[in-house]
Design a protein around this motif. Structure first.
Motif, PDB file in Angstrom:
ATOM      1  N   ASN A 253       0.828  -1.210   0.000  1.00 17.84           N
ATOM      2  CA  ASN A 253       0.000   0.000   0.000  1.00 17.84           C
ATOM      3  C   ASN A 253       0.861   1.257   0.000  1.00 17.84           C
TER       4      ASN A 253
ATOM      5  N   SER B  45      -7.888  -2.449  -7.489  1.00 14.05           N
ATOM      6  CA  SER B  45      -8.020  -2.232  -6.053  1.00 14.05           C
ATOM      7  C   SER B  45      -9.356  -2.779  -5.604  1.00 14.05           C
ATOM      8  N   PHE B  46      -9.314  -3.698  -4.647  1.00 14.68           N
ATOM      9  CA  PHE B  46     -10.558  -4.286  -4.156  1.00 14.68           C
ATOM     10  C   PHE B  46     -10.899  -3.837  -2.742  1.00 14.68           C
ATOM     11  N   GLY B  47      -9.954  -3.187  -2.085  1.00 15.82           N
ATOM     12  CA  GLY B  47     -10.243  -2.740  -0.721  1.00 15.82           C
ATOM     13  C   GLY B  47     -10.278  -3.873   0.285  1.00 15.82           C
TER      14      GLY B  47
ATOM     15  N   ASP C  84       5.033   6.386   4.789  1.00 17.37           N
ATOM     16  CA  ASP C  84       5.274   6.770   3.400  1.00 17.37           C
ATOM     17  C   ASP C  84       5.158   8.278   3.239  1.00 17.37           C
TER      18      ASP C  84
ATOM     19  N   GLY D 222     -10.301   4.147  -0.748  1.00 16.52           N
ATOM     20  CA  GLY D 222     -10.280   5.600  -0.722  1.00 16.52           C
ATOM     21  C   GLY D 222     -10.784   6.146  -2.048  1.00 16.52           C
TER      22      GLY D 222
ATOM     23  N   GLY E 251      -7.125  -5.564   1.364  1.00 19.19           N
ATOM     24  CA  GLY E 251      -5.840  -5.740   2.060  1.00 19.19           C
ATOM     25  C   GLY E 251      -5.888  -5.299   3.512  1.00 19.19           C
ATOM     26  N   LEU E 252      -6.368  -4.085   3.768  1.00 20.14           N
ATOM     27  CA  LEU E 252      -6.359  -3.569   5.140  1.00 20.14           C
ATOM     28  C   LEU E 252      -7.299  -4.362   6.040  1.00 20.14           C
TER      29      LEU E 252
ATOM     30  N   ARG F 229      -8.621   3.124  -8.218  1.00 24.66           N
ATOM     31  CA  ARG F 229      -7.539   2.554  -9.005  1.00 24.66           C
ATOM     32  C   ARG F 229      -7.945   1.203  -9.566  1.00 24.66           C
TER      33      ARG F 229
ATOM     34  N   HIS G 279      -9.400   8.602  -3.892  1.00 30.85           N
ATOM     35  CA  HIS G 279      -8.312   8.914  -4.826  1.00 30.85           C
ATOM     36  C   HIS G 279      -8.764   9.913  -5.866  1.00 30.85           C
TER      37      HIS G 279
HETATM   38  N1  LIG Z   1      -0.364   4.134   2.567  1.00 30.69           N
HETATM   39  C1  LIG Z   1      -1.543   4.625   2.185  1.00 30.69           C
HETATM   40  N2  LIG Z   1      -1.680   5.912   1.834  1.00 30.69           N
HETATM   41  C2  LIG Z   1      -2.878   6.417   1.434  1.00 30.69           C
HETATM   42  N3  LIG Z   1      -4.016   5.690   1.367  1.00 30.69           N
HETATM   43  C3  LIG Z   1      -3.916   4.391   1.694  1.00 30.69           C
HETATM   44  C4  LIG Z   1      -2.721   3.784   2.117  1.00 30.69           C
HETATM   45  N4  LIG Z   1      -2.959   2.492   2.405  1.00 30.69           N
HETATM   46  C5  LIG Z   1      -4.261   2.294   2.155  1.00 30.69           C
HETATM   47  N5  LIG Z   1      -4.846   3.426   1.742  1.00 30.69           N
HETATM   48  C6  LIG Z   1      -6.262   3.621   1.407  1.00 30.69           C
HETATM   49  O1  LIG Z   1      -6.983   2.573   1.979  1.00 30.69           O
HETATM   50  C7  LIG Z   1      -7.756   1.890   0.975  1.00 30.69           C
HETATM   51  C8  LIG Z   1      -7.888   0.423   1.348  1.00 30.69           C
HETATM   52  O2  LIG Z   1      -6.650  -0.229   1.244  1.00 30.69           O
HETATM   53  P1  LIG Z   1      -6.612  -1.767   1.029  1.00 30.69           P
HETATM   54  O3  LIG Z   1      -7.546  -2.372   2.028  1.00 30.69           O
HETATM   55  O4  LIG Z   1      -5.225  -2.227   1.038  1.00 30.69           O
HETATM   56  O5  LIG Z   1      -7.303  -1.938  -0.374  1.00 30.69           O
HETATM   57  P2  LIG Z   1      -6.774  -1.605  -1.834  1.00 30.69           P
HETATM   58  O6  LIG Z   1      -5.318  -1.404  -1.697  1.00 30.69           O
HETATM   59  O7  LIG Z   1      -7.144  -2.807  -2.617  1.00 30.69           O
HETATM   60  O8  LIG Z   1      -7.528  -0.378  -2.249  1.00 30.69           O
HETATM   61  C9  LIG Z   1      -7.030   2.166  -0.290  1.00 30.69           C
HETATM   62  O9  LIG Z   1      -7.935   2.100  -1.392  1.00 30.69           O
HETATM   63  C10 LIG Z   1      -6.486   3.565  -0.073  1.00 30.69           C
HETATM   64  O10 LIG Z   1      -7.494   4.504  -0.363  1.00 30.69           O
END
Ligand SMILES: Nc1ncnc2c1ncn2[C@@H]1O[C@H](COP(=O)(O)OP(=O)(O)O)[C@@H](O)[C@H]1O
Ligand code: B12
Ligand SMILES: [Mg+2]
Lengths: 373, 364
Positions: free
Chosen positions: A272, A330-332, A300, A320, A334-335, A327, A322
């Protein structure tokens, strides 16, 4: 005196006696006799029961809340200690030098209200039933969905692996025989396919977690080296994005954790961070031991995260904005997966952004023997 | 013997002329038995007229359903009520005779004669031994009787918390949900009805008992709704005008317990809403509930409308409620495919119906 029209005169006196006796001893009508100063000089049994004891000598206004002079007839709300408040209609009758206060409830009104309240209660109970029933139906649908996603992902994983394997085989084995164009096309197939594999893994993880079947394979490991392995898996990604990843990992003490899951978390966070860094930017992956607790930060120089979005982004399929454009790829997930893994370890995952951008994700794992089961 | 057409016309005329018949019959009563009725005065006469308007719909149902027992059962009930109020059977016999004569006078074209055999069934009931309305909580050796009595005691003492705890604890201890629902909650409600009817408790107390029982059932919903699905659906509704919904809801709940999806539409469901629900939910079975005999026409009309709303012809219909329990066989006149006297039997009957070839009625 009211004439008793139907009763023969011979019965007049006894009727009055019996009716009075009833009023005084057993009727549910309240009766008080007040002297000219408004003090109670006599009262019926109902009054004594309602006011909980002898009432003679007390002031009528203290008992019923209204003085006779103010109104000939009015509603009053009379409460007993610990009892329900009763509304009665008070009537003040002049006895010449004294006043008779009568109080009676409107039984007809009470019955109508009772009837309607009972009907409303029944309807409300039926709504409750409907809510519980629909909730159950939704829960069943949710389970079905997770199971479906899990099955689909599971079945897609194998063919994706096969494609990746053969593409690698062709690229490595038949290297010389390939033209540059062919090599480029195979490279594109490879990167699309590994993206697909990642998405499939995420869906599978989510399905497993939502079904409540996330099991950790705990074994003693050094979290620092686990994080290093995770960050390394993002190296290729960093190179392509022109981002530098610096590691500042304090050697930790071994603790029981699921190494491959923690490695996945590290890879997600570093991935990320790279994704959101400007070209030429820097990502710092640092770990510290604070007492027995292990802390990992991934920072970062990207745009940062709006504080209003923060909590939401840890939920599945939340991404987010963006600048309004989601993007590609991006599936949202990971977090949310990372957070569930850290939660399962008894730790915490948080994020913070500075006013001028830049994001720090912080993972805390409790010390050995603290909460890791 | 009258034709179905004549019976229908007679019942319709009874409904249309209820007020006039009630006045006429009361006049006759006062003329024939002044010594019984005069002492009740002007108000007493008003009440007599009102009561007559209560009796007539039961007669109407007996006639349309061609089921004299409906009226006989009602007379048995009224007789009990009368006995409590100090009226003797002869007074009831005069009342029925006055009713018959008033109907003969008020109905056009000799339709009054159609009503006679049904009224006679009521007269015959007066000669039969007095029916016993026994307590529903008499000791019959059932292991849950003591719990039912304790539950009723708590209700009569205004102690809803204790009442709820008694039931929820029993369930937590592993007593079966079905048993608790039928042998405690249902039987206590029926006993409450008997106590009300015997003037031992007030209407307010009955409302209280019913409300607490509904509340207790709501607390059991998380368990009731927890059975794996079997892929069948039932819609349960009370007929138009019917306000007894607790029994019908219990029927729906037993279907949930059996894994069916059971949609409950509640009290007083208009015929159009019943048909609409059949179109919307496409149930395997429709259950129509009505306690009061005077809702028989609404039950029959509701079923007819529901069938028209089911182009597949596969819908099975069950009916139930006090009147169908009191008068066995009455259900066959409604157009339903089956009936059952409690929620447990309702599920068994429905399952037999959906398994069986269409057109076969099943009762239990
Ligand atoms: N380091 C980061 N800086 C800015 N926004 C981030 C960062 N990491 C995650 N995000 C935001 O959190 C959202 C969710 O992240 P994640 O769950 O990894 O899903 P994905 O990466 O597939 O969008 C991302 O779409 C992004 O908007
Ligand atoms: C509570 C109650 C009321 C409440 C209902 C509140 C509510 N939300 O349900 C209120 C106050 C509204 C009420 C009103 C009246 N009531 Co009321 N009421 C009762 C009482 C005491 C309990 C009903 C109950 O909860 N039973 C518990 C349930 C679980 O048992 P159940 O009803 O027997 O249901 C089972 C079976 O019948 C069967 N079943 C029911 N429906 C269906 C449907 C299908 C498809 C199937 C297969 C089976 C099935 O399965 C059920 C579960 O096992 C009964 C007494 C009794 N014996 O039932 C009187 C009783 C039914 N009422 C009676 C009367 C007279 C009246 C009124 C006319 C009184 C009045 N003058 O206003 C009105 C009529 C209202 C109307 N228009 O519908 C009489 C009827 C007598 C008669 N000869 O017809 C009864 C029998 C009392 C008595 N002993 O005299 N009442
Ligand atoms: Mg991501």
């Amino acid at each position: 005196m009211t004439a008793l029209r139907r009763v023969p005169p011979s019965l007049d006196a006894v009727l009055r006696d019996v009716a009075f006796d009833h009023l005084w001893r057993s009727s549910s009508v309240l009766a008080l006799v007040l002297d000219a100063q408004g003090v109670v000089i006599d009262a019926n049994a109902r009054a004594e029961a309602l006011f909980d004891g002898p009432v003679v000598g007390r002031r009528g206004v203290d008992l019923v809340g209204v003085a006779g002079a103010a109104a000939r007839s009015t509603l009053a709300h009379l409460g007993t200690r610990g009892g329900a408040v009763e509304t009665v209609r008070l009537t003040f009758r002049d006895l010449g030098g004294a006043t008779l206060v009568l109080g009676e409830a409107d039984a007809g009104e009470l019955a109508r209200v009772e009837r309607d309240l009972a009907a409303m209660h029944a309807d409300l109970q039926n709504l409750t039933r409907e809510v519980v029933r629909k909730n159950r139906a939704l829960a069943r649908l949710g389970e079905l969905k997770s199971r479906f996603v899990g099955m689909a992902a599971h079945d897609l994983r194998k063919p994706t692996g096969v494609i990746l394997g053969y593409v690698d085989l062709v690229l490595d084995g038949a290297g010389a025989a390939l033209s540059d164009d062919q090599r480029r096309l195979l490279g594109a197939i490879r990167s699309s396919c590994s993206f697909m594999a990642r998405v499939i893994d995420d869906f599978l993880d989510l399905a497993v977690i939502e079904a409540g079947q996330l099991t950790l394979h705990l074994a003693p490991s050094d979290p620092g080296s686990v994080v290093r392995a995770g960050a390394r898996r993002a190296e290729e990604h960093a190179r392509r994005a022109d981002v530098t990843v610096s590691l500042d990992l304090e050697p930790g003490t071994a603790r029981r954790l699921d190494a491959s899951k923690i490695e996945q978390v590290a890879m997600n966070l570093v991935g990320n961070a790279i994704e959101h860094s400007p070209p030429g930017g820097r990502v710092v992956v640092a770990s510290r031991l604070e007492g027995a607790a292990f802390t990992l930060t991934v920072s970062d120089e990207g745009p940062g995260i709006d504080p209003d979005d923060l909590a939401r982004l840890f939920r599945p399929f939340e991404r987010g904005a963006h600048g309004g454009v989601a993007r590609v790829g991006s599936f949202g997930l990971g977090l949310s997966i990372s957070k569930m893994i850290i939660d399962a370890h008894g730790g915490s995952l948080d994020a913070a952004s500075g006013a001028h951008g830049g994001t720090v994700f912080v993972v805390r794992l409790p010390g050995a023997g603290e909460r890791i089961a | 013997m009258s034709t179905a057409e004549e019976r229908r016309a007679t019942a319709a005329a009874l409904t249309l002329h209820t007020a006039r018949i009630a006045e006429l019959a009361t006049d006759l009563q006062y003329a024939r038995q002044p010594e019984v009725w005069e002492r009740y005065g002007v108000r007493g006469r008003e009440l007599s007229v009102r009561d007559m308007t209560y009796h007539l719909p039961f007669l109407g149902t007996a006639i349309v359903a061609d089921e004299p027992r409906v009226f006989a059962d009602y007379v048995a009930w009224i007789r009990h009520l009368f006995a409590r109020l100090g009226f003797e059977d002869p007074a009831a016999a005069v009342l029925l005779a006055c009713m018959r004569d008033a109907i003969a006078e008020a109905l056009p074209g000799g339709l009054g004669a159609v009503a006679v055999p049904y009224i006679e069934a009521g007269v015959a009931e007066l000669a039969a031994p007095l029916r016993r309305f026994a307590s529903f909580l008499e000791d019959d050796g059932h292991p849950l009787r003591p719990l039912a009595r304790l539950y009723l005691d708590a209700l009569l003492k205004n102690d809803r918390a204790a009442a709820r705890t008694l039931v929820l604890d029993a369930v937590a201890r592993g007593v079966g949900l079905r048993e608790v629902l039928l042998r405690v909650l249902q039987d206590v409600q029926r006993e409450v009805g008997r106590l009300w009817f015997s003037a031992e408790i007030s209407v307010a107390r009955e409302h209280y008992c019913t409300a607490v029982t509904q509340d207790v059932i709501a607390h059991l919903y998380p368990r009731i709704m927890d059975t794996p699905r079997v892929g069948r659906r039932i819609v349960v509704a009370c007929a138009a005008g019917e306000s007894h919904d607790l029994g019908a809801r219990m029927v729906a709940d037993f279907f949930e317990l059996a894994g069916w999806d059971a949609v409950f539409l509640g009290r007083d469901t208009p015929t159009a809403a019943l048909a609409e629900a059949v179109r919307e939910h496409r149930p395997d079975v429709l259950g129509v509930s009505a306690n009061m005999s005077f809702h028989f026409p609404a039950v029959r009309d509701g079923i007819a409308a529901a069938r028209r709303a089911d182009p597949t012809g596969r819908l099975r219909v069950l009916v139930g409620g006090y009147q169908f329990d009191a008068t066995p066989g009455l259900w066959t006149r409604t157009g339903a495919d089956g009936s059952a006297s409690d929620a447990d039997a309702a599920v068994a009957t429905a399952e037999a119906l959906v398994a069986a070839v269409r057109g076969q009625g099943v009762a239990s």
